[in-house]
Structure formats: C-alpha cells, structure tokens
Enzyme design. Structure first.
Site, PDB file in Angstrom:
ATOM      1  N   HIS A  99       0.800  -1.218   0.000  1.00 31.55           N
ATOM      2  CA  HIS A  99       0.000   0.000   0.000  1.00 31.55           C
ATOM      3  C   HIS A  99       0.835   1.271   0.000  1.00 31.55           C
ATOM      4  CE1 HIS A  99      -4.398   1.198   1.156  1.00 31.55           C
ATOM      5  NE2 HIS A  99      -3.963   1.831   0.077  1.00 31.55           N
ATOM      6  N   ASP A 122      -9.990  -0.195   3.829  1.00 31.55           N
ATOM      7  CA  ASP A 122      -8.813  -0.810   4.445  1.00 31.55           C
ATOM      8  C   ASP A 122      -9.124  -1.178   5.899  1.00 31.55           C
ATOM      9  OD1 ASP A 122      -6.177  -1.449   5.238  1.00 31.55           O
ATOM     10  OD2 ASP A 122      -5.319   0.211   4.110  1.00 31.55           O
ATOM     11  N   ASP A 126      -3.398   3.558   8.027  1.00 32.36           N
ATOM     12  CA  ASP A 126      -2.201   3.954   7.286  1.00 32.36           C
ATOM     13  C   ASP A 126      -1.891   5.437   7.504  1.00 32.36           C
ATOM     14  OD1 ASP A 126      -2.021   1.361   6.442  1.00 32.36           O
ATOM     15  OD2 ASP A 126      -2.835   1.724   4.445  1.00 32.36           O
ATOM     16  N   HIS A 139       4.339   1.077   4.283  1.00 35.14           N
ATOM     17  CA  HIS A 139       2.979   0.765   3.820  1.00 35.14           C
ATOM     18  C   HIS A 139       1.935   1.112   4.885  1.00 35.14           C
ATOM     19  CE1 HIS A 139       2.114  -3.624   5.397  1.00 35.14           C
ATOM     20  NE2 HIS A 139       2.711  -2.902   6.312  1.00 35.14           N
ATOM     21  N   ASP A 226      -7.417  -1.736  -0.256  1.00 35.41           N
ATOM     22  CA  ASP A 226      -6.497  -2.736   0.270  1.00 35.41           C
ATOM     23  C   ASP A 226      -7.306  -4.010   0.486  1.00 35.41           C
ATOM     24  OD1 ASP A 226      -4.889  -4.335   1.989  1.00 35.41           O
ATOM     25  OD2 ASP A 226      -3.875  -2.552   2.765  1.00 35.41           O
ATOM     26  N   ASP A 228      -6.895  -6.319   2.391  1.00 32.16           N
ATOM     27  CA  ASP A 228      -7.072  -6.722   3.785  1.00 32.16           C
ATOM     28  C   ASP A 228      -8.256  -6.011   4.440  1.00 32.16           C
ATOM     29  OD1 ASP A 228      -6.265  -4.247   4.978  1.00 32.16           O
ATOM     30  OD2 ASP A 228      -4.203  -4.904   5.183  1.00 32.16           O
ATOM     31  N   GLU A 271      -2.005  -4.963  -2.074  1.00 32.44           N
ATOM     32  CA  GLU A 271      -1.693  -5.941  -1.017  1.00 32.44           C
ATOM     33  C   GLU A 271      -2.135  -7.374  -1.339  1.00 32.44           C
ATOM     34  OE1 GLU A 271       0.282  -5.482   1.463  1.00 32.44           O
ATOM     35  OE2 GLU A 271       0.351  -3.312   1.820  1.00 32.44           O
TER      36      GLU A 271
END
Length: 299
Positions: A99, A122, A126, A139, A226, A228, A271
């Site tokens: 990311h 996400d 971040d 990231h 992302d 995740d 990711e």
C-alpha cells in the site's frame, strides 16, 4: 466513468517486511482483469509495470523508515506515470504491490483536482509517521504522507504541498488502528467508518453517506482498496490480515454503489500476496470487485 482506462502494475514489496506482494500485479493479471474490464465495454490498455529499483536496498532503516530511498524513487516514477495518464484523459487503474504505492498514485492525481476525495477501503488507517509507527514500514504511512505528514522525502513527491485534505478522506472498514492514528483521527475530525459503524448502519447506508458527502465537496475521487479490508475468509492472500472484516458481498455492494454514483476518477487495488493466497483466490476477488466498480451487473 471514463471509458478509456490505462492499467499500471507496481510490483513493490519494500513498504513492508513480508515478501511476495511484489507478485500481486501478475496474480491480478492472471485472474483476468483485462478481459473482465474489456467485456464491460471499456478501452483498457496495460502499460506494464513500474520498475522498482532495489539497487539501494539494504537493511537500512532511516529515521524509522524502512527502505526509504527505493520506496521514494518508485513512488516518484509512479506519480509521473499517473500524471501522464491524466494528461491523456484516461482513467488510471493501479495494481499493487504493497500500500505504500498510494503515495505515488495520489501525488500523481493531486495536480488535476482542486479537492481530490479519497475513499480508503482498508482494515488499517495507514496514518502513521516515523514518530508513531511501531514497525517503520512505509505501507502503514501512505495516507499520512498524502496529507502532508511525515518525512519530506515522501511528502514532497510531485510538489511540496499536502496532496489531499483530511476532510476529503473517508476510511471504510477500519478495525486495527495504532494509538497515533487514533489521535490524528480525533484531532482532524476525519470521517472513519469502523466495522462497528458498518455493523450498526449496514454497508448500504455507509456508502450512501460517503457518496453524498464526497460528491458535494470533491471534484474527483480516488479509490484506494487494500484487500485486507475484506475478512481473511474472503481474501486470505494479504500480508496483514485482521479478523472481522468486510464480507465479499458487502464489498461488491460498495463497488456497485460507486459505479452507480459515477464519481470515481482513479483506483488502485493493493496488497495481493500470492505466496500467502489459496489458489489465487484473493487476486480473483480483486478482479471481481473491479468488475463491480466498472459497472458489471447481473441484469
């Protein structure tokens, strides 16, 4: 949405410490992204991958910033490429990679909009800097960098100014935030829909609120997704999985509503780590979500 799409891969794995995510763009291509989007009537061109220069890679950790130099150089190259795609009047579609590449994507987009909005899909915020990061992994910092927070080597890519404003950012799916990130969110008043809010309101209402908020204040919207953000059951091939995430169906609904709103002007999907995946499942999920973002419907 813009019918002309230019796709770029960024095989970056230096923003974190688990190898394999550099193969993400190849895995997404193998999952049929070109064919999927072409079938929807778009003119899509694959311009290949940004070169990730690893010659300077060692075990350096400058100011609690792992691999600062190669991450910076790659994002500078990406920002120039995204800027050139904008000049051609095309929609930039970026494939990650970790990311940290969002630094370059958003920097490249920022010169074309007065109020660029960002949907940050996400599990994580971040929003760390070198001062708050527990790991030093970049990231975990791209949204902070784009807001003008962090090391000047990163924040000055494509210009010495914040690329986005905190009031133009919406985080969706957050369920793992560090203390420094929580402090910034409280101070800035940034819009964050954690899994708690999504469970209470439902994804339809979350997206309805997000779309109405951004369309009234932003002249362009970048989607930074992302994998995740999804629950590990649906997207196992990610480096930092967090249980209790967004479902496959909730994520499709989010993309479908963005497609209907016709407001997204660029997107990145990041990711995907094939080494940690199950039979390329996560890359296939990424491609399916891209299909919904670009308007794919059952009828």
């Amino acid at each position: 949405m813009n019918r002309n799409v230019t796709m770029i891969g960024v095989p970056m794995d230096l923003g974190q410490n688990r190898r394999g995510v550099d193969m993400g763009p190849s895995a997404i291509r193998y999952a049929g992204v070109l064919e999927r989007i072409r079938t929807l009537g778009y003119n899509i061109e694959d311009k290949g991958d940004i070169q990730v220069k690893k010659e300077t890679l060692g075990n350096e950790n400058i100011h609690n910033l792992s691999n600062l130099d190669p991450v910076t150089e790659t994002n500078k190259s990406l920002a120039r490429t995204v800027s050139s795609i904008n000049k051609e009047g095309h929609f930039p579609l970026i494939l990650g990679g970790d990311h940290s590449i969002a630094i370059g994507t958003i920097a490249g987009m920022s010169g074309y909009f007065d109020n660029l909005g960002v949907i940050w899909y996400d599990a994580h915020g971040d929003l760390n800097t070198a001062d708050t990061s527990p790991s030093g992994n970049i990231h975990g910092m791209p949204l902070a960098v784009s807001l003008g927070l962090g090391h000047p080597t990163l924040t000055t890519i494509n210009g010495d100014f914040p690329k986005i404003k905190p009031e133009n950012v919406i985080i969706i799916g957050a369920r793992e935030l560090d203390e420094g990130e929580k402090d910034y969110i409280r101070q800035s008043g940034m819009n964050v829909y954690t899994m708690h809010e999504i469970d209470r309101l439902g994804m339809s209402e979350v997206m309805h609120q997000s779309i109405n908020y951004l369309k009234d204040r932003c002249d362009g919207v970048h989607l930074s997704l992302d994998l995740d953000g999804l629950d590990p059951h649906d997207a196992p091939g990610v480096g930092t999985p967090v249980l209790g995430g967004l479902t496959y169906r909730e994520s499709h609904l989010a993309m479908e509503m963005l497609a209907e709103a016709k407001m997204v002007t660029s997107a990145e999907f990041v990711e995907v780590n094939p080494i940690l995946d199950e039979k390329n499942k996560t890359a296939e999920v990424a491609v399916a979500l891209m299909g919904s973002l670009f308007g794919e419907k059952l009828k």
